[in-house]
Design a protein around this motif. Structure first.
Motif, short mmCIF file in Angstrom:
data_model
loop_
_atom_site.label_atom_id
_atom_site.label_comp_id
_atom_site.label_asym_id
_atom_site.label_seq_id
_atom_site.Cartn_x
_atom_site.Cartn_y
_atom_site.Cartn_z
N THR A 111 0.82 -1.22 0.00
CA THR A 111 0.00 0.00 0.00
C THR A 111 0.85 1.27 0.00
N TYR B 138 2.38 3.05 -2.13
CA TYR B 138 2.18 4.08 -3.15
C TYR B 138 0.71 4.35 -3.46
N ASP B 139 -0.18 3.89 -2.62
CA ASP B 139 -1.62 4.08 -2.86
C ASP B 139 -2.00 5.55 -3.02
N TRP C 287 -0.96 6.73 -6.43
CA TRP C 287 -1.86 6.17 -7.45
C TRP C 287 -3.18 6.92 -7.48
N ARG C 288 -3.78 7.16 -6.31
CA ARG C 288 -5.07 7.86 -6.26
C ARG C 288 -4.94 9.27 -6.83
N GLU D 68 -4.37 8.90 -10.77
CA GLU D 68 -5.31 8.08 -11.53
C GLU D 68 -6.15 8.87 -12.54
N ASN E 237 -5.04 3.04 -18.89
CA ASN E 237 -4.01 2.61 -17.97
C ASN E 237 -4.50 1.71 -16.86
N ASP E 238 -5.79 1.39 -16.88
CA ASP E 238 -6.28 0.44 -15.89
C ASP E 238 -5.60 -0.91 -16.07
N VAL F 147 -0.65 0.38 -16.68
CA VAL F 147 0.19 0.72 -15.54
C VAL F 147 0.36 -0.47 -14.58
N PRO F 148 -0.69 -1.18 -14.21
CA PRO F 148 -0.48 -2.34 -13.34
C PRO F 148 0.44 -3.41 -13.96
N TYR G 189 3.93 -2.05 -13.75
CA TYR G 189 4.34 -2.09 -12.34
C TYR G 189 4.82 -3.51 -11.99
N LEU H 143 4.47 4.37 -11.97
CA LEU H 143 3.14 4.89 -11.69
C LEU H 143 2.87 6.22 -12.41
#
Length: 64
Positions: free
Chosen positions: A9, A11-12, A15-16, A19, A27-28, A31-32, A35, A58
């Motif tokens: 968590t 970098y949550d 990311w938020r 986004e 990028n949904d 990016v993952p 990553y 990210l």
């Protein structure tokens, strides 16, 4: 001894915040996947700065 625990968590908040700027390129998925590849590369290059690599992944499409 090397700490192998990774806080998933960490970098949550980044990311938020990023986004909404990443939606132009679907990028949904992009990016993952990027990553995950970066995490695998980091396993082979422990000398790399994990924070720089993962934050760069990210944020690399901001403004695309």
């Amino acid at each position: 001894m090397l700490n192998t625990h990774v806080d998933e968590t960490r970098y949550d908040a980044v990311w938020r915040a990023a986004e909404t700027y990443l939606r132009a390129r679907k990028n949904d998925v992009h990016v993952p996947l990027s990553y995950a590849f970066a995490e695998r590369l980091l396993q082979h290059h422990p000398e790399a700065d994990r924070d720089i690599v993962l934050l760069a992944i990210l944020l690399h499409d901001i403004g695309w």
